[in-house]
Scaffold this active site. Structure first.
Site, PDB file in Angstrom:
ATOM      1  CE  LYS A 102      -2.589  -3.139   2.361  1.00 48.22           C
ATOM      2  NZ  LYS A 102      -3.120  -3.644   3.539  1.00 48.22           N
TER       3      LYS A 102
HETATM    4  N1  GLU Z   1      -4.488  -2.326   6.444  1.00 48.92           N
HETATM    5  C1  GLU Z   1      -5.019  -3.238   7.326  1.00 48.92           C
HETATM    6  C2  GLU Z   1      -4.967  -4.459   6.980  1.00 48.92           C
HETATM    7  O1  GLU Z   1      -3.954  -4.686   6.183  1.00 48.92           O
HETATM    8  C3  GLU Z   1      -6.810  -2.819   7.377  1.00 48.92           C
HETATM    9  C4  GLU Z   1      -7.377  -2.919   6.281  1.00 48.92           C
HETATM   10  C5  GLU Z   1      -8.661  -2.434   6.309  1.00 48.92           C
HETATM   11  O2  GLU Z   1      -9.277  -2.039   7.356  1.00 48.92           O
HETATM   12  O3  GLU Z   1      -9.485  -2.472   5.154  1.00 48.92           O
HETATM   13  O4  GLU Z   1      -5.445  -5.525   7.376  1.00 48.92           O
END
Ligand code: GLU
Length: 411
Positions: A102
């Site tokens: 993240k």
């Molecule tokens: N931000 C989204 C999540 O928390 C998508 C993450 C992604 O597609 O890699 O799942």
């Protein structure tokens, strides 16, 4: 309790129930790599401003690190660590070959011009480029980050490596290597899971009142999909506040209000409420699609819904989870309910690598298969261990990561 401590508590709970190997619990409680960068940006008025950004790579036993980048004034390292761990777990719940990561920048993007936002994004990517890549760590959208921002990332990274490397990021616009269905995927995945729950518990959509906290990308599309399926929307909100009407709210009218006035809080045709008040209004299903830490030990007791579904990451604090469980209110957890987003991100990676693109119906059919299978796997563990959906989802995920670590890693 910090957000990362919440995550650790969730991992520990599941580990205790399933009797997890202590070493695996230790590995999952520690991110593999944490990067902090100080990002210089030339502002439109000529001054130089520094921003702080993060990328946390939690675990890659199952595949490349994967997870969004969030732009928000409240971002901090602990939050990004928690979110990265949830990505490891989330990818594993749905059984896709990805790990967890993240990113985030401490910024209120609404205060920046488009040019400033682009320079911030490109500089951040230049600074984290050594640790990301299409087969190492693949960012995506999250709170306040858009397909356009993903395009800037793909372009900047491709320039750095000197060839087309748009697979470095997902959630791109269709004309730049994005996948059909990615924009609606988080909400779509949530509706597939909700549909399974509703069918099994004999819920009739026409008699089911829903409240959706959050009118952003996930929340507004969830409303669109569920009202089209016959559910009755009685409340929603955005960062400025909420609106409640027991007689029902119209999605198209709310969208028009949001476009015109910038907030659904100003909608005429309901009672204006705060975000806190919205959560405890009368409804059958409460869908949390805003930010983390919304249900707390202070308000969980007053929740009237018969089911809580988490489309946001981490909206229910562990103490609130316990209260809801004692009240007999099931919570379909984030790591299952919102996994549709990352699942279609994985489809995007596969399509980019193949340079071959799928139709929306195909994407949605594949997404449905994965979500329904994950739902059944979680339900199976819920029955086996006599635990909550969240605990069962963690157990489902952790046992897969445990296998990958034991089979693939030499430690
Ligand atoms: N931000 C989204 C999540 O928390 C998508 C993450 C992604 O597609 O890699 O799942």
């Amino acid at each position: 309790m910090s957000l990362f401590e919440n995550t650790l508590a969730q991992i520990k709970r599941a580990s205790d129930i399933m009797g997890l190997d202590k070493d695996i619990a230790t590995l999952l409680s520690t991110p593999m790599r944490k990067v902090e960068v100080n990002i210089p940006v030339r502002m439109d008025d000529g001054t130089l401003r520094m921003f702080t950004g993060f990328r946390v790579q939690h675990n890659n036993a199952c595949g490349p690190f994967k997870g969004g980048i969030r732009y928000h004034q409240q971002v901090d390292f602990g939050e990004v660590m928690a979110l990265s761990a949830w990505m490891t777990i989330k990818c594993s719940v749905v059984g896709i070959p990805l790990g967890g990561g993240k990113g985030g920048i401490i910024v209120n993007p609404k205060e920046l011009s488009k040019g400033e936002l682009e320079r911030l994004t490109r500089q951040y990517i230049r600074m984290i480029a050594p640790v990301i890549g299409p087969t190492t760590d693949v960012p995506a959208p999250d709170v306040n980050t858009t397909p356009e921002i993903m395009s800037w990332i793909a372009d900047e990274y491709s320039k750095i490596v000197g060839h087309d490397a748009k697979g470095v990021v997902t959630g791109k616009p269709l004309e730049n290597g994005g996948s059909k269905g990615r924009d609606k995927a988080t909400a779509m995945g949530g509706t597939y899971v909700l549909h399974e729950f509703a069918t099994e518990s004999g819920m009739n959509p026409a008699e089911t009142k829903i409240i959706v906290q959050g009118f952003g990308n996930a929340g507004s599309i969830m409303i669109e999909l569920l009202t089209a399926a016959g559910y009755k929307l009685v409340g929603t909100s955005d960062s400025q506040g909420g609106i409640y009407c027991a007689d029902g709210l119209d999605f198209a009218a709310l969208s028009a209000c949001k476009a015109e006035k910038g907030t659904v809080h100003a909608f005429e045709g309901g009672k204006a409420v705060t975000n806190e008040e919205l959560l405890v209004q009368d409804c059958d299903i409460l869908i949390l699609a805003a930010l983390e830490n919304q249900l707390t030990k202070g308000n969980a007791d007053q929740v009237k819904a018969k089911l809580v579904l988490e489309l946001a990451n981490g909206p229910t604090m562990p103490e609130a989870d316990e209260i809801l469980s004692k009240k007999g209110i099931p919570v379909i957890p984030d790591i299952l309910a919102n996994a549709g987003g990352v699942t279609v991100s994985w489809f995007e990676m596969v399509q980019n690598a193949d340079n071959k693109y799928w139709e929306t119906d195909d994407v949605n059919a594949k997404l449905k298969d994965i979500m329904v299978k994950a739902w059944n796997d979680v339900k199976g563990n819920k029955a086996k261990y006599n635990c909550t959906f969240r605990e069962a989802a963690f157990i489902t995920a952790i046992s897969r990561v445990e296998k990958a670590i034991k089979e693939n890693w030499k430690i």
